[in-house]
Design a protein around this motif. Structure first.
Motif, PDB file in Angstrom:
ATOM      1  N   LEU A 206       3.473   5.931  -8.845  1.00  0.00           N
ATOM      2  CA  LEU A 206       3.933   6.741  -7.723  1.00  0.00           C
ATOM      3  C   LEU A 206       3.309   8.124  -7.715  1.00  0.00           C
ATOM      4  CD1 LEU A 206       7.674   5.882  -7.265  1.00  0.00           C
ATOM      5  CD2 LEU A 206       5.680   5.022  -6.078  1.00  0.00           C
ATOM      6  N   GLN A 207       2.552   8.452  -8.763  1.00  0.00           N
ATOM      7  CA  GLN A 207       1.809   9.712  -8.721  1.00  0.00           C
ATOM      8  C   GLN A 207       0.412   9.484  -8.189  1.00  0.00           C
ATOM      9  OE1 GLN A 207       2.313  10.666 -12.779  1.00  0.00           O
ATOM     10  NE2 GLN A 207       4.450  11.182 -12.501  1.00  0.00           N
ATOM     11  N   GLY A 208       0.097   8.209  -7.887  1.00  0.00           N
ATOM     12  CA  GLY A 208      -1.199   7.907  -7.308  1.00  0.00           C
ATOM     13  C   GLY A 208      -2.265   7.566  -8.328  1.00  0.00           C
TER      14      GLY A 208
ATOM     15  N   ARG B  52      12.434   0.967  -3.014  1.00  0.00           N
ATOM     16  CA  ARG B  52      11.148   0.553  -3.592  1.00  0.00           C
ATOM     17  C   ARG B  52      10.124   0.259  -2.504  1.00  0.00           C
ATOM     18  NH1 ARG B  52      11.702  -0.319  -9.130  1.00  0.00           N
ATOM     19  NH2 ARG B  52       9.797  -1.499  -9.382  1.00  0.00           N
ATOM     20  N   SER B  55       8.970   3.680  -1.220  1.00  0.00           N
ATOM     21  CA  SER B  55       8.142   4.430  -2.158  1.00  0.00           C
ATOM     22  C   SER B  55       6.748   3.832  -2.298  1.00  0.00           C
ATOM     23  CB  SER B  55       8.806   4.451  -3.536  1.00  0.00           C
ATOM     24  OG  SER B  55       8.770   3.147  -4.088  1.00  0.00           O
ATOM     25  N   GLY B  56       6.586   2.563  -1.904  1.00  0.00           N
ATOM     26  CA  GLY B  56       5.286   1.927  -2.069  1.00  0.00           C
ATOM     27  C   GLY B  56       5.196   1.102  -3.339  1.00  0.00           C
ATOM     28  N   LEU B  57       6.277   1.048  -4.107  1.00  0.00           N
ATOM     29  CA  LEU B  57       6.243   0.242  -5.338  1.00  0.00           C
ATOM     30  C   LEU B  57       6.229  -1.251  -5.032  1.00  0.00           C
ATOM     31  CD1 LEU B  57       8.628   1.925  -7.928  1.00  0.00           C
ATOM     32  CD2 LEU B  57       6.172   1.587  -8.088  1.00  0.00           C
ATOM     33  N   TYR B  81       1.494  10.234  -1.987  1.00  0.00           N
ATOM     34  CA  TYR B  81       2.320  10.535  -3.156  1.00  0.00           C
ATOM     35  C   TYR B  81       2.593  12.029  -3.301  1.00  0.00           C
ATOM     36  CZ  TYR B  81       1.235   5.712  -4.121  1.00  0.00           C
ATOM     37  OH  TYR B  81       1.113   4.353  -4.009  1.00  0.00           O
ATOM     38  N   GLN B  85       8.117  11.456  -3.506  1.00  0.00           N
ATOM     39  CA  GLN B  85       8.234  11.133  -4.927  1.00  0.00           C
ATOM     40  C   GLN B  85       9.592  10.514  -5.219  1.00  0.00           C
ATOM     41  OE1 GLN B  85       6.393  11.307  -7.846  1.00  0.00           O
ATOM     42  NE2 GLN B  85       4.603  11.525  -6.521  1.00  0.00           N
TER      43      GLN B  85
END
Lengths: 308, 260
Positions: A206-208, B52, B55-57, B81, B85
């Motif tokens: 998630l930090q890329g 999720r 967030s893109g997970l 991102y 966060q």
């Protein structure tokens, strides 16, 4: 008086190392290393193993200073002498001093061990972590290749490689490296599978961070300790395989004082001149034992799953 | 309304074919910039799955998701991102065990090649109430609450506009929960953050959020203001049941519970 000062300085250093509030990244790292070392030091057998391995390294480094004779100069008048003051561990069938050959042979043993480690461990680590992290068909392909290598008996595969590439110490190392990476890949993959779904990996995602960055900077460091343990425990096997290849005449070539080749040459005299074959055998045994003890000790401190 | 997050007809399924499980089923909601939005529901209601997907997970969803005014697909680009966060539930699992706090906080700065790493780390540690004393500690040298502060600092260091909070206090001691919630509240006020908070704890959402959506079996059954939740006057019977369950164990109440 100076003793007290020294003692207080050393407790100061100890406190600095074990501080719960390190002031710098270096102090934090050193403190961690010191804590690991303290735990390791508790284990007497592991310390014995470490001492043996360090002795091997020291002997290999200073071989010319330690050896009493040249390892290769023949003196046919002195052949097959029993251990004496002139030849501490006797002489072989060409009158060469066995102690000196043993000392120089440690260089070959160390050379094999280091080179196999430097080639096999990174290959296994890379394949295992990539397979484990990627999953899907990438994992399937990489792991089936690993399975194929695992399906062959190690020594037979090494034998086949050496006979195809020609006998010699470099080819023996290559052959051993090619046959010893698959278990490392399996271990690295198993570790990666437990790590990849953890929240701290999700957080870096998630930090890329790219997959390459996650694998090399976040997954690999966590696989490293179990890999180090396994490699150390495998050292004995590597030394024995190298000695086996040497014994069969496919490893180090004469007149190199490789321990396995020395046993092979001495087996003709094993009943009458026992020291020619026995002494290199003892050396192989002691060094293998040393690596095994060291590996066991490392597992106790590095592998959290075994920690009580 | 200036929407920071807009979700329309979000579906998430696990598994395939006849065995597919619809974890999230046609969920739609909007969150305004600077607002704090709560998603509540029991375990398995799909609230964390929504987070999720946002967030893109989890890239496997269908529907429309718009974050920061931009439509989002399954895969996110690097700049996303910096906007959005997440803080995870379990502070014991969300910090890399072999890295110091300093190195954990530097990682996002290194990924996005931001200058002044040293100053930013000091600042963000300060903002979450951890002094420089904690900077070079490993996670095992921290308590649960301190770890969660580090996790919040890590989420804040890229200066995002949106924070997705996945049960940020449910793994903590009760006394520490309040500290973390107050910290989150203060940070939102100071930085104008937008929150999406997922929890099963009604008291937490009532304290933290202005608007609340109640989820059950992958659907939003009711959206209400925190005010109405505090006055205990929800419309949907499921919400009322959830409210009754949150007050404490009551044999009579439990016997009247039904599945919705």
């Amino acid at each position: 008086m100076t003793q007290i000062e020294e003692a207080s300085r050393s407790t100061g250093l100890r406190e600095w190392l074990l501080s719960n509030e390190p002031q710098s990244a270096r102090q934090a790292r050193l403190g961690r290393a010191y804590a690991t070392w303290s735990a390791f030091r508790e284990n007497r057998l592991a310390m014995l193993g470490l001492a043996i391995v360090l002795l091997l390294v020291v002997v290999a480094l200073f071989a010319p200073l330690i050896a009493t004779h040249s390892p290769n100069v023949q003196a046919l008048g002195d052949r097959l002498q029993p251990p004496s003051a002139a030849h501490w561990l006797g002489t072989d069938e060409f009158g060469r001093d066995i102690f000196s050959r043993l000392v120089y042979g440690s260089r070959i043993t160390l050379y094999i061990v280091v080179l196999v480690t430097l080639t096999a461990a990174p290959i296994g680590l890379l394949i295992g972590t990539v397979a484990g992290y990627a999953g899907g068909w990438g994992d399937a392909v990489l792991m089936r290749v690993t399975d194929i290598f695992l399906a062959f008996p190690k020594l037979i595969l090494a034998l086949a490689f050496v006979s195809a590439l020609g006998p010699g110490i470099e080819n023996a190392i290559l052959a051993i490296a090619i046959t010893s990476w698959p278990p490392y890949a399996r271990i690295a993959r198993a570790e990666t599978l437990t790590i990849r779904n953890s929240d701290f990996i999700a957080a870096v995602k998630l930090q890329g961070a790219s997959a390459a960055r996650i694998i090399t900077r976040h997954v690999m460091p966590l696989c490293l300790s179990s890999l180090i343990v396994r490699v150390t425990l495998d050292m004995a096997g590597i030394i024995l395989t190298a000695a086996g290849l040497g014994f069969l005449g496919l490893g180090a070539q004469p007149p190199l004082p490789e321990w396995g080749a020395m046993i092979s040459a001495g087996r003709r005299f094993i009943l009458d001149q026992w020291w020619v074959a026995t002494i290199p055998g003892i050396a192989i045994f002691v060094v293998s034992l040393g690596f095994n003890l060291l590996g066991d000790g490392l597992r106790d401190v590095l592998d959290p799953k075994h920690r009580s | 309304m200036d929407a920071m997050i807009r979700v329309k007809g979000l579906n998430v399924s696990f598994g395939e074919g006849g065995e597919a499980l619809r974890a999230v089923d046609g969920v739609s909601f909007q969150v305004a910039a600077g607002e704090s939005f709560g998603l509540v529901g029991e375990s398995g209601s799909g609230k964390s799955t929504v987070l999720r997907a946002l967030s893109g997970l989890n890239p496997n969803w269908t529907g429309e998701v718009e974050i920061g005014g931009e439509a989002q697909g399954g895969r996110r680009d690097k700049s996303f991102y910096k906007t959005c966060q997440m803080v995870f539930q379990d502070p014991y699992g969300s910090l890399h065990p072999r890295r110091t706090v300093d190195s954990i906080l530097r990682e996002p700065l290194a990924i996005h090649r931001l200058p002044d790493a040293d100053r930013r780390v000091t600042e963000v540690l300060d903002a979450v109430g951890l002094g420089p004393r904690f900077r070079y500690r490993y996670p095992h040298q921290l308590s649960g609450g301190q770890r969660q502060r580090v996790a919040i600092a890590r989420a804040l260091i890229l200066q995002p506009k949106i924070l997705l909070l996945d049960e940020p206090t449910s793994a903590l001691d009760v006394s520490v929960q309040a500290e973390i919630l107050n910290l989150l509240k203060r940070l939102r006020a100071e930085r104008g953050l937008t929150y999406v908070l997922v929890t099963h704890n009604l008291a937490v959402v009532a304290w933290m959020c202005e608007r609340i959506a109640v989820m059950n079996r992958g659907r939003i059954v009711e959206e209400l203001t925190a005010e109405r939740l505090r006055r205990a006057e929800p419309e949907h019977p499921y919400t009322r049941q959830l409210l009754a369950a949150s007050i404490g164990y009551d044999r009579q109440a439990v016997e009247t519970f039904q599945d919705y």
